[in-house]
Enzyme design. Sequence first.
Site, PDB file in Angstrom:
ATOM      1  N   LYS A 195     -19.308  -5.762  -9.147  1.00  0.00           N
ATOM      2  CA  LYS A 195     -20.266  -6.322  -8.194  1.00  0.00           C
ATOM      3  C   LYS A 195     -21.125  -5.204  -7.595  1.00  0.00           C
ATOM      4  CE  LYS A 195     -20.434  -8.835  -3.867  1.00  0.00           C
ATOM      5  NZ  LYS A 195     -19.765  -9.638  -2.862  1.00  0.00           N
ATOM      6  N   GLU A 201     -12.975   3.421 -10.169  1.00  0.00           N
ATOM      7  CA  GLU A 201     -12.175   3.137 -11.371  1.00  0.00           C
ATOM      8  C   GLU A 201     -13.075   2.642 -12.499  1.00  0.00           C
ATOM      9  OE1 GLU A 201     -11.512   2.094  -8.306  1.00  0.00           O
ATOM     10  OE2 GLU A 201      -9.351   2.008  -7.905  1.00  0.00           O
ATOM     11  N   GLY A 253     -16.139 -10.851  -4.627  1.00  0.00           N
ATOM     12  CA  GLY A 253     -15.538 -10.362  -5.872  1.00  0.00           C
ATOM     13  C   GLY A 253     -14.430 -11.272  -6.391  1.00  0.00           C
ATOM     14  N   ARG A 254     -13.522 -11.675  -5.510  1.00  0.00           N
ATOM     15  CA  ARG A 254     -12.370 -12.474  -5.965  1.00  0.00           C
ATOM     16  C   ARG A 254     -12.731 -13.936  -6.190  1.00  0.00           C
ATOM     17  NH1 ARG A 254     -12.127 -10.284  -1.115  1.00  0.00           N
ATOM     18  NH2 ARG A 254     -11.943 -11.534   0.782  1.00  0.00           N
ATOM     19  N   GLU A 339      -6.051 -10.747  -0.326  1.00  0.00           N
ATOM     20  CA  GLU A 339      -7.261 -10.033   0.089  1.00  0.00           C
ATOM     21  C   GLU A 339      -8.080 -10.922   1.034  1.00  0.00           C
ATOM     22  OE1 GLU A 339      -9.309  -6.754  -2.418  1.00  0.00           O
ATOM     23  OE2 GLU A 339     -10.575  -8.499  -2.709  1.00  0.00           O
ATOM     24  N   HIS A 370      15.463 -16.157 -15.175  1.00  0.00           N
ATOM     25  CA  HIS A 370      16.442 -15.184 -15.662  1.00  0.00           C
ATOM     26  C   HIS A 370      16.225 -13.825 -15.011  1.00  0.00           C
ATOM     27  CE1 HIS A 370      17.953 -18.019 -18.648  1.00  0.00           C
ATOM     28  NE2 HIS A 370      16.706 -18.456 -18.645  1.00  0.00           N
ATOM     29  N   LYS A 499      -9.524   4.058  -0.106  1.00  0.00           N
ATOM     30  CA  LYS A 499     -10.593   4.561  -0.994  1.00  0.00           C
ATOM     31  C   LYS A 499     -11.157   5.867  -0.442  1.00  0.00           C
ATOM     32  CE  LYS A 499     -12.393   0.105  -2.574  1.00  0.00           C
ATOM     33  NZ  LYS A 499     -13.534  -0.808  -2.559  1.00  0.00           N
TER      34      LYS A 499
END
Length: 532
Positions: A195, A201, A253-254, A339, A370, A499
Amino acid sequence: MNWTDLKTRAEQRATLADLFGENPSRAQEYSVQHGDMLFDYSKTQIGVEDRALLLSMAANADVAARREAMFSGMKINETEGRAVLHTALRNMSDGAIEVDGEDVMEGVRETRARMADFAEAVRSGAVKGQGGAITDVVNIGIGGSDLGPAMAVLALAPYHDGPRVHFVSNVDGADIADTLRGLDPATTLVIVASKTFTTIETMTNARTAQEWMATRVTDTGAQFAALSTAEEKTTEFGIAPERVFGFEDWVGGRYSLWGPIGLSLIIAIGADDFDAFLRGAYDMDCHFGDAPLDQNLPVMLALVGVWNNQGCGHATRAVLPYDQRLTRLPAYFQQLEMESNGKSVAMDGSTLEVNSGPVVWGEPGTNGQHAFYQLIHQGTRVVPCEFMVAREGHEPELAHQHELLVANCLAQSEALMVGRSLEEATAIMAKRGLSGTELDRQARHRVFPGNRPSTTLVYPKLTPFVLGQIIALYEHRVFVEGVMLGINSYDQWGVELGKELANALTPVLRGEASEEGKDSSTRLLLSYLRSN
Ligand SMILES: O=P(O)(O)OC[C@H]1O[C@](O)(CO)[C@@H](O)[C@@H]1O
């Protein structure tokens, strides 16, 4: 907001056994159906008056008015001064949606059409790499620019008939190295999804991919595409404007999977199935907008969340899809929910009176059974569970496996509710020949307390339409919980400090800056990490 009343009611909550005992129609009365989807919340400890209180709290929080404000493009993200309009990306009506007096739908439709054309050109081989038709697509992005498409591409595997799609997110070089190994740069399309187009990253991985591609491809820009709100930065990076798919700052973003960030998904499944995915979400938007609160799936899912978390004090909730293709759904919901609603301060800057959103975690069943279900059944803490299961799988020849899957899903919610008493456990162990103190000891280990809450969402089949409905259902659940808490679900200031500190530590690790001023723990860790 009536949090004290809610807590008082929750403290006095009835047991599941009593609630079911008192009301033979409980399952029908405490479930909501929308189309072919059923949400059963009868196995929660919500009684008649509790539900009435929760509904009145939602009404008092003005959920209906806030919902209208969101859908109509008002700037409900007040800390960033932005509208919240991911719903516009899947709006299928002919109506206008205005932000600052301008209809945004024209741009949305235009971008949707460009994405479809580009995706179809990649799929048909009309858009080529230097070495021929595109065989592999690598989406480089992180957080909302990764989790959504990665989750959905996996979820819709039966519809995948385009090139292979890979995802790189972590700045750990292992991620991109393992992904690119074995791919041919001359037939790979790299999508840089960010965005902001500044995320360290993503930009680091994008440059690594560019260098990798340059080993075999002369015009790397021709095999890159960008998805971003920062179109000038994509140009600086060398991506041709016809391969840039822009969106606006009113898409968080999400919440961005429905627009350009979904490009890898549309390339994987094609424009028609992507359209069905959008239609599913739009269908849920309409239901959320129109249905009365007590028959409204997102609202009731949210009220169950508020009851369990802010009412009963259960700090986590487990998302347990009995659908292997939803393996990445818990991770996707972690970002969506945590978030969005992991905040301590209300919209007006005051400190929250109650806990904010819960810790969300999970894993598909039956694998989780399990692994961690031991704690869910017998641990000292209660974990509200959200089961999900399809009526039908995509493999008719393996229908017998689907039956096993469904049986396991239902068995878990039944076991959580019913449990096993000491008397029952004692009888079982006595039949095995135990007696005296050993019988008592062994029986106690086999007691299941029961009375543990869960919900179950049943959907017909994991089609693109249904996946769209499920994601939109959870998005609106987050919205309703956020409105009731009085927080802004659409900013994420909590990610910033880390950050900033990482940016300051990188030169220290490289020996280009001093560690002075750092705490002694960080200094110790730095010295260990730097020593060879
Ligand atoms: O798409 P971008 O701008 O690269 O951001 C990636 C992710 O980083 C975050 O801002 C958190 O750091 C998320 O909200 C977002 O989804």
